[in-house]
Scaffold this active site. Structure first.
Site, short mmCIF file in Angstrom:
data_model
loop_
_atom_site.label_atom_id
_atom_site.label_comp_id
_atom_site.label_asym_id
_atom_site.label_seq_id
_atom_site.Cartn_x
_atom_site.Cartn_y
_atom_site.Cartn_z
N ARG A 297 10.55 4.34 6.79
CA ARG A 297 9.83 5.60 7.00
C ARG A 297 9.15 5.67 8.35
NH1 ARG A 297 8.64 7.37 1.55
NH2 ARG A 297 6.60 8.29 1.97
N ASP B 19 8.09 -6.72 3.54
CA ASP B 19 8.55 -5.70 2.57
C ASP B 19 9.64 -4.86 3.20
OD1 ASP B 19 7.58 -3.41 3.97
OD2 ASP B 19 5.76 -3.29 2.78
N HIS C 138 8.15 -0.12 7.07
CA HIS C 138 7.56 0.98 6.30
C HIS C 138 8.56 1.56 5.29
CE1 HIS C 138 3.62 3.20 6.93
NE2 HIS C 138 4.15 3.90 5.96
N LEU D 196 -5.63 -0.10 6.28
CA LEU D 196 -6.22 0.92 7.16
C LEU D 196 -5.18 1.53 8.08
CD1 LEU D 196 -9.10 1.93 8.32
CD2 LEU D 196 -8.74 0.18 10.08
N TYR D 197 -5.09 2.86 8.06
CA TYR D 197 -4.38 3.57 9.13
C TYR D 197 -5.41 3.84 10.21
CZ TYR D 197 -0.06 4.84 6.65
OH TYR D 197 1.15 4.82 6.02
N LYS E 44 0.38 -5.06 9.67
CA LYS E 44 1.57 -4.59 8.94
C LYS E 44 2.44 -3.72 9.85
CE LYS E 44 2.81 -2.00 4.72
NZ LYS E 44 3.31 -0.67 5.05
N THR F 84 -2.11 -1.10 9.54
CA THR F 84 -0.71 -0.63 9.69
C THR F 84 -0.51 -0.08 11.09
OG1 THR F 84 -0.55 -0.16 7.33
CG2 THR F 84 1.02 0.96 8.76
N GLY G 231 0.22 5.60 -0.28
CA GLY G 231 -0.77 6.67 -0.40
C GLY G 231 -0.41 7.65 -1.51
N SER H 135 -3.95 1.55 -0.16
CA SER H 135 -3.84 2.38 1.04
C SER H 135 -5.14 3.15 1.26
CB SER H 135 -2.70 3.37 0.84
OG SER H 135 -2.81 4.43 1.76
N GLY I 144 7.34 -1.61 -2.63
CA GLY I 144 6.80 -0.25 -2.55
C GLY I 144 7.42 0.63 -3.61
N ARG I 145 8.58 1.21 -3.32
CA ARG I 145 9.15 2.22 -4.22
C ARG I 145 9.34 1.74 -5.66
NH1 ARG I 145 11.45 2.94 0.70
NH2 ARG I 145 11.22 4.98 1.72
N PRO J 62 0.84 -1.21 0.00
CA PRO J 62 0.00 0.00 0.00
C PRO J 62 0.87 1.26 0.00
CG PRO J 62 0.06 -0.99 2.20
CD PRO J 62 0.78 -1.93 1.28
C1 LIG Z 1 5.44 7.03 -1.11
C2 LIG Z 1 5.07 5.97 -0.13
C3 LIG Z 1 3.81 5.99 0.44
C4 LIG Z 1 3.46 4.99 1.36
N1 LIG Z 1 2.18 4.98 1.88
C5 LIG Z 1 1.83 3.99 2.71
C6 LIG Z 1 0.48 3.90 3.19
O1 LIG Z 1 -0.37 4.69 2.85
N2 LIG Z 1 0.18 2.86 4.03
C7 LIG Z 1 1.12 1.94 4.44
O2 LIG Z 1 0.80 1.02 5.21
N3 LIG Z 1 2.38 2.00 3.98
C8 LIG Z 1 2.75 2.98 3.13
N4 LIG Z 1 4.02 3.01 2.64
C9 LIG Z 1 4.96 1.93 2.99
C10 LIG Z 1 4.82 0.75 2.00
O3 LIG Z 1 3.61 0.07 2.18
C11 LIG Z 1 5.94 -0.27 2.19
O4 LIG Z 1 5.96 -0.70 3.52
C12 LIG Z 1 7.32 0.28 1.81
O5 LIG Z 1 7.24 1.15 0.71
C13 LIG Z 1 8.22 -0.91 1.47
O6 LIG Z 1 9.53 -0.49 1.27
P1 LIG Z 1 10.17 -0.20 -0.17
O7 LIG Z 1 9.57 1.09 -0.63
O8 LIG Z 1 11.61 -0.09 0.16
O9 LIG Z 1 9.84 -1.35 -1.08
C14 LIG Z 1 4.39 4.00 1.71
C15 LIG Z 1 5.65 3.99 1.12
C16 LIG Z 1 5.99 4.96 0.21
C17 LIG Z 1 7.36 4.91 -0.44
#
Ligand SMILES: Cc1cc2nc3c(=O)[nH]c(=O)nc-3n(C[C@H](O)[C@H](O)[C@H](O)COP(=O)(O)O)c2cc1C
Length: 429
Positions: free
Chosen positions: A329, A357, A326, A200-201, A302, A227, A151, A178, A380-381, A149
């Protein structure tokens, strides 16, 4: 300075126009630079001196890292999409996509940690037909690679989550949407033509969660991903630096109103949510118990990184554990996600599936997680780089490449199906 917050992103026409201009400018710069380097390298005067040969060699090597693809087909790995995304997106949007917490320590650890493991190929296995089909909750998927997911995807491409949905459907990858998406769950399900998992957040207002869950249930979503790793906020210093460097006037998309971010997030429509409600620092495992009482959806947690919490998940009747920091993050733990996986797998003991992930970029990374006991690997990225670069076609190519790389590694290691991937295929350095 561009006025944006950590959550706070979306743009359509503006993003498109700026991206196109930057892309063209960048392409022209690259062409001019390449011509100049070729001229330098060919010059008889300069060719005579070894220092000039060194100069030309150094420049062409750095060109390899900064090369910009012009179509998805030209990509050799997912980093080709990252390079293009970096050059085409507005700097604040790229910052939102790229950065982690503090000085990006966990973000770097996610990549570095893969080097702690090596693969053990077993020879002379017939791998003429390698099959990446996987199963989760009784459903067969073409691949164990899942869309994590993320956003605000309109910040990366005007089609946002719709392009991602179409690409994931075309390539047969499961998708988690997301709840801070810029496109509604209903529109995404329509674009994909089948239900998706819903993430869901939590907020501190129970009725917000209830309303969203009911809405998700109506679309046929049967898996809820909660999450839990942002309950105490995160220190997004690097994002702040990218935002500070963006000189555009962003007020058209990012207004000063206190709940501006939520106004652009359709899943919050009519929920009564406020940004203040995102303070969920008092949340405990009771939240999961309450969720269990109000929905029959499967529940995935998550953001789990320890054996203790994996055990908590099992004891609270959770249906799957999702190992994640995350993407670097959340908290600045400094620990790569792949290093958290073994203790979680051991604690779960095969009772429920384990997803993972954070930092997965190559087929070898994915293979390592599967050999350590993961049932699925989310990315993700990489798909967001594909989205920013070429919309749906970019996401599709990223998914195809990762699936193809995984199949190649399986062939090399001697595993013709996902079930054949075993602990003996991996060891710790
Ligand atoms: C731009 C961006 C937005 C994200 N938004 C969400 C989100 O809305 N909900 C969530 O659970 N994780 C979010 N994540 C985390 C991703 O679900 C995931 O855990 C993470 O991107 C995995 O790492 P990677 O980017 O190195 O593959 C986000 C990540 C990025 C890069």
């Amino acid at each position: 300075m561009c006025r944006l917050s950590a959550f706070d992103f979306s743009t359509r026409a503006l993003l498109n126009t700026i991206s196109t201009l930057r892309y063209e400018e960048n392409t022209l710069n690259n062409i001019a630079r390449r011509k100049f380097l070729r001229f330098l390298a060919a010059s008889p005067l300069l060719a005579a001196s070894s220092s000039s040969r060194l100069l030309a060699a150094t420049n062409s090597a750095s060109e390899i890292d900064s090369y910009l693809i012009q179509s998805p087909e030209q990509a050799l790995d997912v980093f080709d999409f990252r390079n293009l995304a970096k050059h085409t997106l507005p700097i604040a949007h790229y910052g939102y996509l790229a950065t982690g917490t503090d000085g990006n320590e966990t973000l770097r650890a996610n990549r570095d940690a893969f080097d702690n493991y090596y693969l053990r190929p077993l020879r002379m296995v017939n791998t003429q037909h390698v099959d990446t089909q996987s199963r989760l909750f009784g459903t067969t998927m073409n691949s164990p690679i899942v869309i994590a997911p993320a956003g605000s995807q309109n910040a990366f491409h005007p089609d946002g989550e719709l392009a991602t949905a179409r690409a994931a459907r075309a390539n047969g990858n499961l998708q988690i949407l997301s709840n801070v998406s810029t496109r509604s769950l209903e529109d995404v399900v329509e674009a994909r033509a089948e239900p998706v998992w819903f993430q869901l957040y939590p907020t501190n207002n129970w009725s917000v969660a209830t309303k969203m869950i009911r809405r998700a249930e109506k679309t046929g979503a049967n898996v809820l991903v909660l999450t839990v790793d942002l309950n105490s906020d995160s220190n997004r210093i690097m994002l702040g630096k990218y935002i500070r460097a963006d000189s555009r006037d962003c007020s058209a998309c990012h207004s000063a109103s206190p709940n501006a971010m939520l106004e652009r997030k359709p899943m919050y429509d009519d929920t009564g949510a406020t940004l203040a409600g995102f303070d969920t620092s008092s949340m405990t495992w009771d939240f999961v118990k309450r969720l269990r009482e109000i929905t029959k959806m499967r529940i995935v947690i998550k953001g789990i990184v320890t054996a203790e919490d994996a055990d908590n998940c099992v004891r609270h009747g959770v249906d799957a554990v999702y190992v994640s920091n995350h993407g670097g993050r959340a908290e600045a733990s400094g620990r790569g996600a792949i290093d958290s996986l073994p203790e979680v797998v051991t604690a779960v003991g095969g009772k429920i599936p384990v997803l993972v992930d954070s930092g997965f970029r190559r087929g070898t990374d994915i293979f390592k997680a599967l050999a350590l006991g993961a049932d699925a690997v989310c990315i993700g990225r990489p798909y967001l780089w594909g989205l920013a670069s070429f919309g749906q076609a970019g996401v599709e190519k990223v998914l195809q490449m990762l699936d193809g790389e995984l199949a190649m590694v399986m062939g090399q290691i001697g595993a013709k199906s996902i079930a054949d991937i075993k602990p003996q295929h991996i060891a710790k350095s």
